[in-house]
Design a protein around this motif. Structure first.
Motif, mmCIF file in Angstrom:
data_model
loop_
_atom_site.group_PDB
_atom_site.id
_atom_site.type_symbol
_atom_site.label_atom_id
_atom_site.label_comp_id
_atom_site.label_asym_id
_atom_site.label_seq_id
_atom_site.Cartn_x
_atom_site.Cartn_y
_atom_site.Cartn_z
ATOM 1 N N UNK A 79 0.589 -1.135 0.131
ATOM 2 C CA UNK A 79 -0.073 -0.058 0.277
ATOM 3 C C UNK A 79 1.134 1.597 0.151
ATOM 4 N N UNK A 80 2.041 1.686 1.363
ATOM 5 C CA UNK A 80 3.114 2.431 1.195
ATOM 6 C C UNK A 80 3.730 2.680 -0.436
ATOM 7 N N UNK A 81 3.831 1.180 -0.968
ATOM 8 C CA UNK A 81 4.707 1.251 -1.838
ATOM 9 C C UNK A 81 4.134 1.381 -3.160
ATOM 10 N N UNK A 82 2.959 2.289 -3.409
ATOM 11 C CA UNK A 82 2.005 2.208 -4.430
ATOM 12 C C UNK A 82 1.614 4.186 -4.568
ATOM 13 N N UNK A 83 1.731 4.044 -3.211
ATOM 14 C CA UNK A 83 1.463 5.944 -2.904
ATOM 15 C C UNK A 83 3.012 6.435 -3.019
ATOM 16 N N UNK A 84 3.869 6.003 -2.225
ATOM 17 C CA UNK A 84 4.723 7.055 -2.468
ATOM 18 C C UNK A 84 5.536 6.622 -4.826
ATOM 19 N N UNK A 85 4.853 5.298 -5.282
ATOM 20 C CA UNK A 85 5.155 5.231 -6.829
ATOM 21 C C UNK A 85 4.908 6.756 -7.069
ATOM 22 N N UNK A 86 3.392 6.395 -7.016
ATOM 23 C CA UNK A 86 2.449 7.389 -7.160
ATOM 24 C C UNK A 86 2.645 8.701 -7.263
ATOM 25 N N UNK A 87 3.189 9.048 -6.440
ATOM 26 C CA UNK A 87 4.062 10.123 -5.962
ATOM 27 C C UNK A 87 5.052 11.001 -6.729
ATOM 28 N N UNK A 88 5.757 9.571 -7.059
ATOM 29 C CA UNK A 88 7.311 9.843 -8.333
ATOM 30 C C UNK A 88 6.332 10.021 -9.235
ATOM 31 N N UNK A 89 5.907 9.399 -9.754
ATOM 32 C CA UNK A 89 5.718 9.635 -11.475
ATOM 33 C C UNK A 89 4.907 10.598 -11.028
ATOM 34 N N UNK A 90 4.022 11.411 -10.158
ATOM 35 C CA UNK A 90 2.838 12.638 -10.476
ATOM 36 C C UNK A 90 4.452 13.938 -10.210
ATOM 37 N N UNK A 91 5.316 13.694 -9.584
ATOM 38 C CA UNK A 91 6.617 14.735 -9.632
ATOM 39 C C UNK A 91 6.842 14.844 -11.529
ATOM 40 N N UNK A 92 7.227 13.461 -11.553
ATOM 41 C CA UNK A 92 8.132 13.914 -12.864
ATOM 42 C C UNK A 92 7.207 14.305 -13.747
ATOM 43 N N UNK A 93 5.834 13.889 -13.761
ATOM 44 C CA UNK A 93 4.505 14.161 -14.955
ATOM 45 C C UNK A 93 4.986 15.514 -14.586
ATOM 46 N N UNK A 94 5.143 16.378 -13.625
ATOM 47 C CA UNK A 94 5.039 18.356 -13.160
ATOM 48 C C UNK A 94 6.072 18.927 -13.612
ATOM 49 N N UNK A 95 6.874 17.631 -13.494
ATOM 50 C CA UNK A 95 8.710 18.831 -13.905
ATOM 51 C C UNK A 95 8.708 18.236 -15.213
ATOM 52 N N UNK A 96 8.173 17.077 -16.035
ATOM 53 C CA UNK A 96 8.527 16.906 -17.198
ATOM 54 C C UNK A 96 9.658 16.244 -17.117
ATOM 55 N N UNK A 97 9.636 15.664 -16.732
ATOM 56 C CA UNK A 97 11.057 14.345 -16.565
ATOM 57 C C UNK A 97 11.353 12.816 -15.537
ATOM 58 N N UNK A 98 12.211 12.091 -15.889
ATOM 59 C CA UNK A 98 12.710 11.075 -15.067
ATOM 60 C C UNK A 98 12.814 11.573 -13.512
ATOM 61 N N UNK A 99 12.319 11.133 -12.829
ATOM 62 C CA UNK A 99 13.802 11.355 -11.298
ATOM 63 C C UNK A 99 14.371 10.025 -10.576
ATOM 64 N N UNK A 100 15.508 10.244 -10.802
ATOM 65 C CA UNK A 100 16.681 9.114 -10.860
ATOM 66 C C UNK A 100 16.196 8.332 -9.580
ATOM 67 N N UNK A 101 16.049 9.668 -7.911
ATOM 68 C CA UNK A 101 15.961 8.640 -7.377
ATOM 69 C C UNK A 101 14.879 9.592 -6.180
ATOM 70 N N UNK A 102 14.087 9.352 -5.563
ATOM 71 C CA UNK A 102 13.765 9.548 -3.624
ATOM 72 C C UNK A 102 13.323 8.957 -2.780
ATOM 73 N N UNK A 103 13.256 9.957 -2.289
ATOM 74 C CA UNK A 103 12.991 9.194 -0.678
ATOM 75 C C UNK A 103 11.276 9.683 -0.501
ATOM 76 N N UNK A 104 9.739 9.140 -0.156
ATOM 77 C CA UNK A 104 8.874 9.383 -0.589
ATOM 78 C C UNK A 104 8.819 9.297 1.746
ATOM 79 N N UNK A 105 8.409 10.123 2.049
ATOM 80 C CA UNK A 105 7.487 10.362 3.243
ATOM 81 C C UNK A 105 6.296 10.538 3.623
#
Length: 293
Positions: free
Chosen positions: A220-246
């Protein structure tokens, strides 16, 4: 570093010249993958960043005190080589107002912006919505300057650092269920650390008495984290190599409390295997770059 061996510079700051806790594990893991790496201070004028094939920002834990200088440095570095995540992402992520942008895509701990000139009315509105609130600088790290207040004349507010700030409801579950950090590499969650605050404290960092432990990755937490990073990448118009999702539990669901895209600690002293995971990421990126010539 030799011309034939892929090279990485790991950026830190002058109080941690050897990098984040157990940072030697990362250098060793990269060496095992045929990559030369060393820790260097981001503001060291003697460093030639362009000689590296990749630069990874790791423990630059003074950036929030020197943000304009740090962002100018990041722009210079990426003009000469690849800087993971990059200066535009750093600038966006340095302002916790990004939480409001992400709230349309993923569950987020409710967040309000407090301006320097409108602290009192903004605080009254936040207190009216949520009762006790947490106020912290929009640009900050490590819980420095965080204040818990229950009224506009709360004596704790004397501890505020310079604004602007964000206000959020006090998430009581941080003292029980705690906070989870999910590490996401190239869009995929790879590890999880659960953290609990001590006593009446709301900050989970060890310097405030908090404790951390490695746990199995919760889907469950992995799904939220994955979507948070995907959404941030879409907002910034590129890929994100790494992230920590709190993540914290808010109103019955795991919700984003912070998304760390600049210099998230890897908790190598808690999850030493993350050194190998991060080294795999860098080695794969270097291999792809070599294939492209």
């Amino acid at each position: 570093m030799t011309a034939t061996t892929p090279s990485v510079l790991l950026a830190t700051f002058d109080l941690l010249p050897d990098g984040e806790p157990d940072g030697a594990l990362l250098v060793e893991a990269l060496a095992e993958r045929g990559v030369e790496a060393r820790w260097v201070c981001w503001d060291d004028p003697a460093v030639d960043w362009a000689v590296a094939d990749l630069v990874a920002v790791r423990s630059t834990w003074d950036y929030h005190r020197r943000l304009p200088e740090f962002l100018a440095w990041a722009r210079r570095v990426e003009a000469g080589t690849r800087l993971l995540n990059g200066s535009d992402v750093f600038a966006w992520n340095a302002d916790k107002g990004y939480l409001i942008e992400l709230a349309d895509a993923v569950p987020v701990v409710p967040t309000a912006l407090l301006a320097d000139t409108e602290l009192a009315p903004g605080l009254r509105d936040a207190l009216g919505r949520w009762g006790t609130v947490v106020v912290k600088p929009r640009t900050g790290a490590g819980g420095v300057g965080l204040v818990v207040a229950s009224r506009t004349d709360d004596p704790a507010l004397a501890g505020l650092l310079a604004g602007p700030w964000i206000a959020q409801p006090l998430v009581e579950s941080v003292r029980t269920a705690g906070e989870s950090s999910v590490f996401v590499l190239e869009g995929e969650p790879v590890a999880q650390v659960d953290k609990v605050a001590a006593g009446e404290e709301v900050r989970v960092h060890p310097k405030y008495g908090g404790s951390s432990r490695a746990v199995a990755l919760d889907p469950v937490r992995a799904d939220v984290a994955r979507e948070a990073v995907r959404s941030a990448a879409a907002l910034r118009g590129g890929d994100l190599a790494y992230a920590r999702v709190d993540l914290m539990q808010w109103e019955g669901q795991w919700s984003l409390s912070e998304l760390e895209l600049i210099e998230p600690g890897l908790y190598l002293d808690v999850v030493p295997d993350l050194a190998g995971s991060f080294a795999d990421l860098l080695a794969d990126l270097l291999a792809r770059r070599a294939e492209r010539g």
